[in-house]
Design an enzyme around this catalytic site. Sequence first.
Site, PDB file in Angstrom:
ATOM      1  N   MET A  21       0.817  -1.208   0.000  1.00 17.81           N
ATOM      2  CA  MET A  21       0.000   0.000   0.000  1.00 17.81           C
ATOM      3  C   MET A  21       0.854   1.263   0.000  1.00 17.81           C
ATOM      4  O   MET A  21       0.596   2.196  -0.772  1.00 17.81           O
ATOM      5  CB  MET A  21      -0.953   0.004   1.199  1.00 17.81           C
ATOM      6  N   VAL A  71       1.811   0.909   7.781  1.00 12.67           N
ATOM      7  CA  VAL A  71       2.551  -0.242   8.305  1.00 12.67           C
ATOM      8  C   VAL A  71       1.573  -1.396   8.498  1.00 12.67           C
ATOM      9  O   VAL A  71       0.377  -1.256   8.259  1.00 12.67           O
ATOM     10  CB  VAL A  71       3.287   0.107   9.634  1.00 12.67           C
ATOM     11  N   GLU A  95      -1.087  -4.185   9.624  1.00 15.07           N
ATOM     12  CA  GLU A  95      -2.376  -3.968  10.302  1.00 15.07           C
ATOM     13  C   GLU A  95      -2.328  -4.594  11.701  1.00 15.07           C
ATOM     14  O   GLU A  95      -2.846  -5.695  11.930  1.00 15.07           O
ATOM     15  CB  GLU A  95      -3.496  -4.598   9.445  1.00 15.07           C
ATOM     16  N   LYS A 136       0.707   0.014  15.227  1.00 15.38           N
ATOM     17  CA  LYS A 136       0.187   1.281  14.690  1.00 15.38           C
ATOM     18  C   LYS A 136       0.131   2.348  15.781  1.00 15.38           C
ATOM     19  O   LYS A 136       0.395   3.524  15.523  1.00 15.38           O
ATOM     20  CB  LYS A 136      -1.191   1.073  14.059  1.00 15.38           C
ATOM     21  N   SER A 178      -7.290  -0.536   7.500  1.00 18.56           N
ATOM     22  CA  SER A 178      -8.532  -0.923   6.840  1.00 18.56           C
ATOM     23  C   SER A 178      -9.592  -1.333   7.855  1.00 18.56           C
ATOM     24  O   SER A 178     -10.753  -1.458   7.495  1.00 18.56           O
ATOM     25  CB  SER A 178      -8.305  -2.039   5.825  1.00 18.56           C
ATOM     26  N   HIS A 194      -8.213   5.592   3.711  1.00 17.59           N
ATOM     27  CA  HIS A 194      -8.254   4.167   3.362  1.00 17.59           C
ATOM     28  C   HIS A 194      -8.210   4.023   1.848  1.00 17.59           C
ATOM     29  O   HIS A 194      -9.217   4.171   1.161  1.00 17.59           O
ATOM     30  CB  HIS A 194      -9.525   3.539   3.946  1.00 17.59           C
TER      31      HIS A 194
HETATM   32  P1  NAI Z   1       2.698  -4.729   3.676  1.00 16.34           P
HETATM   33  O1  NAI Z   1       3.011  -5.848   4.571  1.00 16.34           O
HETATM   34  O2  NAI Z   1       2.802  -4.941   2.202  1.00 16.34           O
HETATM   35  O3  NAI Z   1       3.573  -3.451   4.034  1.00 16.34           O
HETATM   36  C1  NAI Z   1       3.779  -2.963   5.327  1.00 16.34           C
HETATM   37  C2  NAI Z   1       5.162  -2.324   5.338  1.00 16.34           C
HETATM   38  O4  NAI Z   1       5.300  -1.584   6.533  1.00 16.34           O
HETATM   39  C3  NAI Z   1       6.306  -3.325   5.290  1.00 16.34           C
HETATM   40  O5  NAI Z   1       7.131  -3.021   4.201  1.00 16.34           O
HETATM   41  C4  NAI Z   1       7.020  -3.131   6.616  1.00 16.34           C
HETATM   42  O6  NAI Z   1       8.412  -3.292   6.518  1.00 16.34           O
HETATM   43  C5  NAI Z   1       6.659  -1.701   6.940  1.00 16.34           C
HETATM   44  N1  NAI Z   1       6.745  -1.373   8.342  1.00 16.34           N
HETATM   45  C6  NAI Z   1       6.369  -2.119   9.408  1.00 16.34           C
HETATM   46  N2  NAI Z   1       6.611  -1.447  10.551  1.00 16.34           N
HETATM   47  C7  NAI Z   1       7.151  -0.268  10.210  1.00 16.34           C
HETATM   48  C8  NAI Z   1       7.613   0.865  10.948  1.00 16.34           C
HETATM   49  N3  NAI Z   1       7.557   0.884  12.269  1.00 16.34           N
HETATM   50  N4  NAI Z   1       8.115   1.898  10.258  1.00 16.34           N
HETATM   51  C9  NAI Z   1       8.192   1.881   8.902  1.00 16.34           C
HETATM   52  N5  NAI Z   1       7.761   0.836   8.173  1.00 16.34           N
HETATM   53  C10 NAI Z   1       7.244  -0.218   8.813  1.00 16.34           C
HETATM   54  O7  NAI Z   1       1.223  -4.280   4.089  1.00 16.34           O
HETATM   55  P2  NAI Z   1       0.141  -3.532   3.185  1.00 16.34           P
HETATM   56  O8  NAI Z   1      -0.694  -4.531   2.496  1.00 16.34           O
HETATM   57  O9  NAI Z   1       0.825  -2.473   2.418  1.00 16.34           O
HETATM   58  O10 NAI Z   1      -0.779  -2.882   4.312  1.00 16.34           O
HETATM   59  C11 NAI Z   1      -0.420  -1.704   4.981  1.00 16.34           C
HETATM   60  C12 NAI Z   1      -1.650  -1.111   5.609  1.00 16.34           C
HETATM   61  O11 NAI Z   1      -2.594  -0.850   4.600  1.00 16.34           O
HETATM   62  C13 NAI Z   1      -2.361  -2.008   6.592  1.00 16.34           C
HETATM   63  O12 NAI Z   1      -2.884  -1.201   7.611  1.00 16.34           O
HETATM   64  C14 NAI Z   1      -3.462  -2.631   5.787  1.00 16.34           C
HETATM   65  O13 NAI Z   1      -4.566  -3.037   6.566  1.00 16.34           O
HETATM   66  C15 NAI Z   1      -3.838  -1.458   4.916  1.00 16.34           C
HETATM   67  N6  NAI Z   1      -4.525  -1.806   3.671  1.00 16.34           N
HETATM   68  C16 NAI Z   1      -4.110  -2.858   2.917  1.00 16.34           C
HETATM   69  C17 NAI Z   1      -4.778  -3.166   1.733  1.00 16.34           C
HETATM   70  C18 NAI Z   1      -4.311  -4.292   0.877  1.00 16.34           C
HETATM   71  O14 NAI Z   1      -5.082  -4.715   0.003  1.00 16.34           O
HETATM   72  N7  NAI Z   1      -3.105  -4.773   1.037  1.00 16.34           N
HETATM   73  C19 NAI Z   1      -5.946  -2.383   1.288  1.00 16.34           C
HETATM   74  C20 NAI Z   1      -6.231  -1.245   2.118  1.00 16.34           C
HETATM   75  C21 NAI Z   1      -5.549  -1.007   3.273  1.00 16.34           C
END
Ligand code: NAI
Length: 703
Positions: free
Chosen positions: A305, A381, A383, A388, A410, A431
Site C-alpha cells: 500500500m 505499516v 495492520e 500502529k 482498513s 483508506h
Molecule cells: P505490507 O506488509 O505490504 O507493508 C507494510 C510495510 O510496513 C512493510 O514493508 C514493513 O516493513 C513496513 N513497516 C512495518 N513497521 C514499520 C515501521 N515501524 N516503520 C516503517 N515501516 C514499517 O502491508 P500492506 O498490504 O501495504 O498494508 C499496509 C496497511 O494498509 C495495513 O494497515 C493494511 O490493513 C492497509 N490496507 C491494505 C490493503 C491491501 O489490500 N493490502 C488495502 C487497504 C488497506
Amino acid sequence: MTAPVTLTRHGDIALLRIDNPPVNALSPGVVAGLASAVDAFEADRSFKALLVHGEGRTFVAGGDINSFDDPHFSAKLYNGTLARIEALDRPVAAALHGTVLGGGLELALACHYRVSVPTAVFGFPEVKLGILPGSLGTQRLPRVAGAELTLDLIGTGRSIDAAAALKAGIVDEVREGEPLQVGLAFVEALIARSAPPRRLSERSVSLEGLPADFFDKALDEASRRKAFYPAARNIVLAVQASTLPFAEGEAVEARLFEELRTSPQSQALRHLFFAERQASKIPGLPKDLSLRPVRSVGIVGAGTMGGGIAMNFANAGIPTVLVETSQEALDRGLKAIRGNYEASAAKGRLTTAQVAERLGLLSGTLDDASLAGCDLVIEAVFENMDLKKQVCARLGQVCKPGAIIATNTSTLDVDVLAEATGRPADVVGTHFFSPANVMRLLEVVRGATTAPDVLATVMQLARTIKKIAVVSGVCYGFIGNRVAEVYMREAEFLMMEGASPAEIDGAVEALGMAMGPCRMLDMAGIDVGAKTVIEYGKAGGLPPDDSYRAVVRRMFELGRFGQKTGVGYYRYDGRKPVTDPETARVAEELAKAHGIARRSDIGAQEIVERLLVPMINEGAKILEEGIAYRPGDIDMVWTSGYGFPDHRGGPIFMADQIGLPVVAERIAHYASVRGNPYGYWTASSLLTDLASQGRKLSDWTAA
Ligand code: NAI
Ligand code: 3HC
C-alpha cells in the site's frame, strides 16, 4: 438574477451569450432562452452574423442531466432550435472554450462555423450516462468527422483537445486569446469575406475506406463486450443511421435516445454522476474554511500500500518520502514502484521523461526524522494495533505542528490511533484500495475529533490525486469493508450449505459484478481476509457463532491463500480459476462440524438474494448510525472500490429499484428459513420504516 441567454449588439454582430453557471448546462431556461434569441435575431435584419458564446469558464458542457429524469422530458424544443440556427441565412459561428461536451458540441455543430481557443476540449460523454447524443450529434458529427472517428468518440465518450478537433474538421480554426474576443474577430473576418452559411445537415456521410461490414462488426462487438450497456448498441445504430437522409437519421436517433433515457441503466449511471459529486461535499463545513497546504508528503511503510500511495502523490507532482525499518524493505518498496512506472512506460502510458520526473519526486529513508518537514504523513505499516499505536505516537512527536497525520488502516479504530498521536485533531483515516495507484476510491475516515480543516484538506487533496473520496465515520470496516463482511458471511454459509464458489460467483457476475466474492477474496488474499476476521474476533467484534466465516479461517489454516499460493477457494491454472474439489470437501466437513444442513437446491436467485439483501440491510444500518452522510456515498464506495456494476447504480440504488417492501420481505423470509439467532437477518429499522412509508433509501437524508 440575469437571464441565462441574452442577445446583444456588437456592431454588425449579434452576440448570443449563454450564462448558466457553473457549466452552462442546457437547463429548460437556457433552451427557452436560445429559442427566443433566435426569434430576435431572425427579426432584426440589421445583424450580419450571429456569434454564440458561453459566459464564464466554459462553453456549454451539455444537456442538463437533471432534466432527463423529468417524465415530460422532450428534446423537441432544443433540437428544433438547433435546426433553426442551422437554417439561418446569415452566418452563425460558435466561439468555443472550456468543455464543449454533449449538447454543447451539438449546438456548436449546428452553427455554420466554429472557432476555438487551444485549451478547449471536445467530446460526447453521453455514453457514460448510458445515453447517446440526442440532439443530432450522431448525425452531424459523422458529416464532418466521418463515421469511424464519430463512432470512436461517441462510443467511448473520450474527449479530444482543440488541435485534434481542428484536424478532424470539427473546428475551423484554433486561435489564442480571450474566447469572446477570438469569436468576435473570427466573425468579423467571416463578414469581411462574405462567408455564406454552411450546413452540416446538407452534407452526406462518406463511408469511403471503411470495410463493408464496418457497422455490423461494431454492433457485434458492442453486443458482446458491452452486453450490460444498451447504449453501446444504440450508438452504433444511430451513427449507422447517419448514412440515411438527414431527417430519417434524426428520427432514428430520437427513438434510440428515448429508449436509453428511460432505461434503468441510464438512470443508474445518472444517479452515480451526481452521487460522485455529492460525495465530495461535507455537510456543515464553513465554505470559507481555509485548507492546510500540502506541498510534501511522507509515507511510513513502503509495502504494497505505501508504495502505491506514494505513486499517487508523485503523479501529482508532490515530493514524497518513504520511511522503512530496514534497507532491504525500503529497496524492495522502491524497486516495486520503479517496476510499476516502467511497466506503464512500456505500455506507452508514460514517457521516459515522465517516469524520471516522478521517480525524482520520490525518496526513501530509514530515518523518520525526515518526516519533520512533511505537511501530510500517512502511515501504512502492518495492520496491527500495537504497532500502529507505536508508530502514531512517534508521528505525533516527529511531525511539525499543523501537519496532518493519516492512517491507512482498513479495520482498526481511527479514534484510538488518533489518541495515540497526542494530537487527535490532526488525525484522519485515508483508506486507499489496492492497487492504490490504480483504484479510484479513497475512503476518508472522519474521527470523533478530526479537525474540520483536516477533513476538508484531505478531500481537496483527493481531487488533486484524482480519487473519488467518500467520507466514512469510524466503525469496523468503515463503509466498504463493513458491507463486504456481510456479503462474505453469506457467501461462506452458502458454500457450507452446498453451493460451489463457481455457482456463487457466477450468480452475481451474471448481474454484472466484476468479480464474485470467492474470486475477490482469492485475489485480495485469503490470509489477509482471515487475519482480519481473527483479529476482529480477538477484539470481541464477532458474533458468538463458531460457524461465522469458518471457511476463510480453515482455508488460512490449510495455507490456501488464494492466487498468491495458486490455491484458495479455487485452484489456479495461471490466473485462471478452476474448480477445486478440495474446497467442496472442506465446506462439507465444516457444515458437518457446525450442524449446517447440506442442500442441493440452491439456485442463482437465492444466491443473489442471500448476498445482496444483507448488503442493502447493512447499508441502511450504516445510514441510520450516521457512518455515511448519504445513501449515494455507499453506492459510490461499492461501484468504485468493489466492482459493483455501475449500470445498477450501487446496492442502495438497486434496493430502491427492487422496492424496499420487497427487500424487507426477503429479509423476513430468510430470517424464517435460516433462523436468526445471531441477528444476521434482523432488518434495519430505517429500512423497514421507509418500506412501510413507501419511501426510498435514496431519498433519505440525515435529520
Ligand atoms: P505490507 O506488509 O505490504 O507493508 C507494510 C510495510 O510496513 C512493510 O514493508 C514493513 O516493513 C513496513 N513497516 C512495518 N513497521 C514499520 C515501521 N515501524 N516503520 C516503517 N515501516 C514499517 O502491508 P500492506 O498490504 O501495504 O498494508 C499496509 C496497511 O494498509 C495495513 O494497515 C493494511 O490493513 C492497509 N490496507 C491494505 C490493503 C491491501 O489490500 N493490502 C488495502 C487497504 C488497506
Ligand atoms: N447537467 C447538470 N449539472 C451538471 C452538468 C450537466 N451536464 N455538468 C456538470 N454539472 C454540475 C455538477 O453536478 C456540479 O454541480 P455541484 O457543484 O452542485 O456538485 C457542477 O456542475 C460542477 O461540475 P463538476 O464538479 O463536475 O466540475 P468539473 O469542473 O470537475 O467538471 C465537467 C466539469 C467536465 C463539465 C463535468 O461536470 C462533466 O463532465 N459534466 C458532464 C458533461 C456531460 O456529461 N455532458 C453531456 C450531458 S448529456 C447531453 O448533453 C445530452 C445531449 O445530447 C442533449
